[in-house]
Enzyme design. Structure first.
Site, short mmCIF file in Angstrom:
data_model
loop_
_atom_site.label_atom_id
_atom_site.label_comp_id
_atom_site.label_asym_id
_atom_site.label_seq_id
_atom_site.Cartn_x
_atom_site.Cartn_y
_atom_site.Cartn_z
N LYS A 57 -4.90 5.90 8.12
CA LYS A 57 -5.79 6.27 7.00
C LYS A 57 -6.64 7.45 7.46
CE LYS A 57 -9.44 4.14 4.22
NZ LYS A 57 -9.26 4.82 2.95
N SER B 63 -12.62 -3.47 0.44
CA SER B 63 -12.91 -2.86 1.75
C SER B 63 -14.41 -2.64 1.87
CB SER B 63 -12.26 -1.48 1.86
OG SER B 63 -10.93 -1.55 1.48
N ARG C 1 0.88 -1.18 0.00
CA ARG C 1 0.00 0.00 0.00
C ARG C 1 0.91 1.22 0.00
NH1 ARG C 1 -2.27 3.34 4.02
NH2 ARG C 1 -4.32 4.19 3.49
C1 LIG Z 1 -7.06 -5.43 3.91
C2 LIG Z 1 -7.43 -4.02 3.62
N1 LIG Z 1 -8.61 -3.57 4.04
C3 LIG Z 1 -8.97 -2.29 3.78
C4 LIG Z 1 -8.14 -1.45 3.05
C5 LIG Z 1 -8.54 -0.05 2.71
O1 LIG Z 1 -8.75 0.13 1.31
P1 LIG Z 1 -9.37 1.51 0.79
O2 LIG Z 1 -10.62 1.74 1.50
O3 LIG Z 1 -9.39 1.49 -0.67
O4 LIG Z 1 -8.32 2.58 1.28
P2 LIG Z 1 -6.78 2.71 0.87
O5 LIG Z 1 -6.04 1.63 1.58
O6 LIG Z 1 -6.65 2.57 -0.60
O7 LIG Z 1 -6.40 4.05 1.36
C6 LIG Z 1 -6.92 -1.97 2.63
N2 LIG Z 1 -6.06 -1.24 1.93
N3 LIG Z 1 -6.59 -3.25 2.92
C1 LIG Z 2 -5.58 0.93 5.11
C2 LIG Z 2 -6.67 0.96 6.08
N1 LIG Z 2 -7.97 0.67 5.75
C3 LIG Z 2 -8.80 0.78 6.76
C4 LIG Z 2 -10.24 0.55 6.69
O1 LIG Z 2 -10.93 0.74 7.69
O2 LIG Z 2 -10.69 0.14 5.63
S1 LIG Z 2 -8.02 1.24 8.18
C5 LIG Z 2 -6.54 1.28 7.40
C6 LIG Z 2 -5.28 1.64 8.08
C7 LIG Z 2 -4.87 0.60 9.07
O3 LIG Z 2 -3.66 1.00 9.58
P1 LIG Z 2 -3.24 0.69 11.08
O4 LIG Z 2 -3.06 -0.77 11.19
O5 LIG Z 2 -1.93 1.44 11.23
O6 LIG Z 2 -4.30 1.23 11.97
#
Ligand SMILES: Cc1ncc(COP(=O)(O)OP(=O)(O)O)c(N)n1
Ligand SMILES: Cc1nc(C(=O)O)sc1CCOP(=O)(O)O
Ligand SMILES: [Mg+2]
Length: 417
Positions: free
Chosen positions: A340, A311, A242
């Site tokens: 995020k 997601s 990512r």
């Molecule tokens: C395993 C996993 N779950 C959720 C996310 C979040 O994807 P998205 O909502 O498209 O947000 P970004 O990661 O693209 O900012 C994820 N990356 N992985």
């Molecule tokens: C990439 C991403 N997606 C989310 C969702 O809710 O879909 S939360 C998230 C960030 C997760 O990072 P951390 O483990 O540092 O909290």
């Protein structure tokens, strides 16, 4: 095999009383040898009652023809038309099987989801041992759905299974009839590398899902490759790149290097958002969110063999992801996160709602770390297969130590379950 209208009626009543998560209907009406296996009055009940409850209906061409009042089906275009017409009876998917189409070197099945067709091509195995192939295919689809596959993936895996079983049983000589049985247990006799090259998504790989972050890597002086290597060393079971702040060319170079690392460890590598990078480095799949390209489009670009994660924050999004051909769901934020921006927190209730609404395996994400990961897995939701973590692994000096620690916490919860 449902030989009479009365039996179909009782089945439908029971399904209403005891709903099942996924229903595969193989309308066994005509045997491969041409015998009629149900009385004509069953047609109406199949079409008007049972099909509307089915997730998928899997007629062969003879059955599709019978269901449609005897139309003749000779070409792939005819099979598409038949799939479209049968779809109108109410199932969510239709598979018209072309195994009994004469004069073709391939066994082509037509899969239809109400919007698009996919032609699933397999080798036609020359053998008399074809007794029960349709039942086996339908049962295998049901088994794959029970394991959490998307529909297209389930159908593809089932088709590969039948093809491999036919191949391994083609020379058996059992019985005197026009057809012989084939060997469902052929895998016990062959080493795994002999059973076809189809890559399969194993939902258990979601157990400890490591998601990289270029800003965190920069902060700690880690290259993407080193971070991925360390996460795998610590026991990550799947990795997602990512990378939000990196130029495309550098991203692709890093992705190719990470593919080599992941491949040599047997850990799947997914790319977040960027289908182009995933295609260019032949990654195992892609993860997309609600504002990215839809899973349906991604599936078209990647084909049936790749992993697609979506997601989802609501049951409706989860349902759509399943329909679009996703393999798993990422559900969060379970806890607040700063990784995020502006990410709504769902809590355990939101996570539970998505898990309970879906047939797909789910990975929880958002604010998960060594202190709270155990409590997430202790929810004991059957399709919650693991946790996805960014900062608790990568915003740390020693990625392998953090990953190992988290893995041991998850393993201890699994052992207690
Ligand atoms: C395993 C996993 N779950 C959720 C996310 C979040 O994807 P998205 O909502 O498209 O947000 P970004 O990661 O693209 O900012 C994820 N990356 N992985
Ligand atoms: C990439 C991403 N997606 C989310 C969702 O809710 O879909 S939360 C998230 C960030 C997760 O990072 P951390 O483990 O540092 O909290
Ligand atoms: Mg995204």
């Amino acid at each position: 095999m449902l030989p009479s209208a009365g039996i179909i009626k009782i089945l439908c009543e029971s399904l209403q009383k005891f709903p099942v998560k996924a229903l595969v209907v193989d309308p066994v009406m005509v045997s491969t040898s041409g015998d009629s296996l149900s009385d004509p009055s069953t047609l109406t009940y199949y079409r008007d009652e049972l099909f509307a409850m089915a997730d998928i209906v899997t007629p062969n061409v003879k059955e599709a023809s019978k269901l449609l009042g005897g139309v003749s089906l000779h070409t792939i275009a005819d099979m598409r038309d038949a799939a479209e017409s049968i779809y109108k009876f109410g199932p969510r998917y239709v598979l018209v099987k072309g195994g009994d189409m004469p004069d073709s070197s391939e066994a082509i099945d037509v899969f239809y989801d109400g919007k698009e067709f996919v032609e699933l091509r397999g080798h036609r195995i020359k053998t008399r041992n074809t007794h029960g192939t349709g039942c086996t295919l339908a049962s295998s689809i049901a088994a794959e759905l029970a394991k959490g596959s998307s529909m297209l993936n389930a159908v593809q895996v089932a088709k590969n299974f039948v093809e491999s079983a036919l191949h391994h049983s083609k020379d058996l000589v059992i019985g005197n009839g026009p057809q012989g049985p084939f060997d469902h247990l052929f895998r016990l006799r062959c080493p795994p590398y002999n059973i076809g090259s189809q890559q399969r998504f194993n939902p258990d790989s979601l157990f400890l899902y490591a998601v990289t972050d270029s800003r965190m890597n920069k902060r700690w002086g880690h290259s993407i490759e080193d971070a991925v290597k360390a996460a795998i060393e610590g026991g990550a079971t799947i990795v997602q790149l990512r990378e939000k702040d990196i130029e495309s060319r550098a991203f692709l170079e890093a992705a190719k290097a990470c593919m080599d690392i992941c491949k040599s460890s047997g850990v799947p590598l997914l790319i977040n958002d960027r289908v182009d990078i995933a295609l260019a480095c032949n990654a195992d799949g892609v993860h997309v969110g609600q504002s990215d390209i839809s899973a349906r489009e991604v599936r078209k670009l990647l084909g049936p063999g790749k992993i697609i994660g979506v997601s989802c924050k609501t049951p409706a999004q989860a349902e759509q992801a399943w329909r679009d051909g996703a393999d798993y769901l990422g559900c969060g934020g379970v806890f607040p996160t700063t990784t995020k921006a502006n990410n709504p927190t769902l809590g355990f209730e939101g996570l539970k709602a998505v898990c309970l609404a879906s047939k797909l395996p789910v990975v929880a994400i958002g604010g998960i770390n060594a202190t709270n990961a155990g409590s997430v897995m202790e929810l004991g939701l059957p399709n919650l297969k693991g946790v996805a973590v960014v900062s608790a692994l990568f915003d740390r000096e020693c990625v392998s130590t953090e990953t190992r620690n988290l893995r041991s916490i998850l393993t201890s919860v699994r052992c207690l379950a």
